[in-house]
Design an enzyme around this catalytic site. Structure first.
Site, PDB file in Angstrom:
ATOM      1  N   GLU A 287      30.382  38.264  33.361  1.00 20.44           N
ATOM      2  CA  GLU A 287      30.234  39.304  32.340  1.00 20.44           C
ATOM      3  C   GLU A 287      29.144  38.930  31.330  1.00 20.44           C
ATOM      4  OE1 GLU A 287      34.013  41.884  31.712  1.00 20.44           O
ATOM      5  OE2 GLU A 287      33.759  40.769  29.865  1.00 20.44           O
ATOM      6  N   HIS A 308      39.368  26.633  55.601  1.00 16.11           N
ATOM      7  CA  HIS A 308      39.838  27.205  56.865  1.00 16.11           C
ATOM      8  C   HIS A 308      39.611  28.704  56.930  1.00 16.11           C
ATOM      9  CE1 HIS A 308      41.756  23.390  58.084  1.00 16.11           C
ATOM     10  NE2 HIS A 308      41.701  23.191  56.784  1.00 16.11           N
ATOM     11  N   LYS A 422      35.144  53.214  32.970  1.00 18.53           N
ATOM     12  CA  LYS A 422      36.145  53.739  32.028  1.00 18.53           C
ATOM     13  C   LYS A 422      35.888  55.219  31.763  1.00 18.53           C
ATOM     14  CE  LYS A 422      36.837  49.445  29.465  1.00 18.53           C
ATOM     15  NZ  LYS A 422      36.641  48.770  28.194  1.00 18.53           N
TER      16      LYS A 422
END
Ligand code: PA5
Length: 445
Positions: A287, A308, A422
């Protein structure tokens, strides 16, 4: 004296020249100066820089009085928050807790998180748990308007009020928010909740050493004074204009590697307890740096499990990776591998060694293999997992992030890109004021 954070960049040799590295070191020192004198972008958000050395005793004692109060009768604490209002606390509590904390040592309250997603199943199941426990809630939001924690808190508040009554709810809810702004502050004042302030000049992802992190960490039973002291020591070290300054060293090498086409930085841990340290780190760097078309992409793996699953790609996939290993020198527990007279599994060559010896050899073997396969390796070592060393690690990463973002010439302290989703979400949910956006989105995808 043992250093709390030690950086070793030997396994980046061959990926950047000495001249390139010194160039980036000089840029890192310039960036450090800009941070220290507060002349860079976003400089009204530098409150985190001297937070550890200036933590007010009254904050600690107010936290301690809530810990004492709730320890009497609360066995489930729901911490509601997202992003920077969640990851710091979650990462410290996971790192410091017994791996099976909720099934062992019942004297400590269980800490769970809410509002870090919008999953209906998650929150309905959380209510199932709440019904079996004596519940309190810490609601954290700097803006006081973030949708996810606000929705979750509405549900939790209503449950607490219905179950314990409105007057008792006031004792069972604590809000951590802005000093004067936002819906949460208004609500807390109206209800009469105890509150803690997130300082104006500290952004969410830099707030783990404010009550945002300190309150939940203390409620989980950990020593926040030691956490702050560890950070305060690192605050001094990271101020030094010396090539031993770990924040400068880390910021310089990651930018030097980035300039050579390394686009993805994997934070590697070898202990599942540190998985959320990686999540916190990803938010901090992602961010802060990911803007204006720039920034290393922060990702993470937990070894040996992910060897793995992701090991193949790291060894032989596209050569754009850096590995940054957070290595822990000493394990807090010891577990010796026993001798087996029959040796049917062929593992007697390990008898007498500790599991940590095996983990360390996996770490070294992986480092050499990945380096040979074209992945430079930065080692960040802490002596052991405890509050003091974690405090130092948090502060180190925050300072390195500020320096690194200034080398990149972006503002580390804003997040304009987070708003886009948003606005769309509000429009799609029919929030008043978003009607024209809703029309624009209609029929898309
Ligand atoms: O780093 C940040 O600023 C963000 O991640 C915020 O912490 C996150 O969006 C939550 O915001 P708030 O604390 O205002 O609810």
């Amino acid at each position: 004296m043992e250093r709390t954070v030690n950086i070793d960049i030997k396994a980046t040799a061959g990926f950047v020249s000495d001249a390139d590295l010194s160039w980036y070191e000089s840029l890192a020192f310039k960036a450090l100066d800009i941070l220290e004198d507060g002349s860079g972008r976003g400089s009204d958000f530098l409150g985190w820089m001297d937070l550890p050395s200036k933590t007010d005793e009254s904050i600690i004692s107010n936290i301690e009085s809530i810990v004492k109060d709730w320890r009497r009768d609360i066995n489930l604490i729901v911490v509601t928050g997202i992003g920077g209002s969640y990851l710091g606390a979650k990462s410290a509590i996971d790192a410091l807790s017994h791996s099976f904390r909720n099934n062992i040592g019942k004297d400590l309250p269980q800490i769970v998180f809410a509002g870090q997603n919008l999953s209906e199943e998650y929150h309905a199941e959380l209510l199932d748990l709440m019904k079996e426990r004596s519940v309190a809630c810490v609601v954290v939001s700097k803006s006081g308007t973030t949708t996810e924690p606000a929705v979750a808190f509405r549900i939790i508040k209503s449950y607490i009020e219905e179950t314990y009554g409105r007057a008792e709810a006031v004792r069972r809810v604590v809000a951590v928010t802005d000093e004067s702004r936002g819906a949460l502050k208004g609500l807390a004042d109206k209800e009469g909740y105890r509150t803690f302030v997130i300082p104006d000049n500290v952004g969410g992802r830099f707030s783990v050493l404010t009550p945002v992190g300190l309150l939940p960490i203390a409620l989980a039973g950990f020593d926040i004074r030691a956490l702050i002291n560890g950070a305060a020591g690192m605050e001094q070290i990271c101020r030094e204009r010396s090539s031993d300054n770990p924040a400068v060293k880390y910021a310089a090498i990651r930018n030097a590697l980035y300039s050579k086409g390394k686009k993805i930085e994997l934070l590697v841990t070898y202990n599942p307890k540190l998985q959320y340290i990686a999540e916190w780190w990803k938010q901090l760097f992602g961010e802060s740096e990911g803007k204006e078309g720039l920034g290393l992409f922060p990702a993470s793996v937990n070894f040996t499990a992910d060897l793995h699953s992701m090991g193949q790609y790291i060894q032989q996939g596209e050569r754009t990776l850096i590995e940054t290993v957070v290595s822990v020198k000493r394990s807090n527990r010891s577990l010796e591998i026993p001798l087996d007279e029959e040796n049917s599994d062929g593992l007697n060559f390990l008898a007498g060694k500790s599991m940590d010896d095996c983990n360390k050899m996996a770490e070294l073997g992986t480092k050499i293999a990945h380096y040979d396969g074209g992945v430079p390796n930065i080692l960040i070592e802490i002596p052991s997992i405890n509050e003091f060393n974690l405090g130092a690690l948090y502060y180190f990463f925050e300072k390195a992030c500020g320096v690194s973002a200034y080398i990149l010439n972006v503002n580390p302290f804003d997040q304009p890109g987070v708003e886009e989703y948003k606005v769309n979400m509000f429009a799609l949910l029919g929030k008043p004021g978003f009607e024209s956006k809703a029309n624009e989105l209609k029929g898309r995808f």
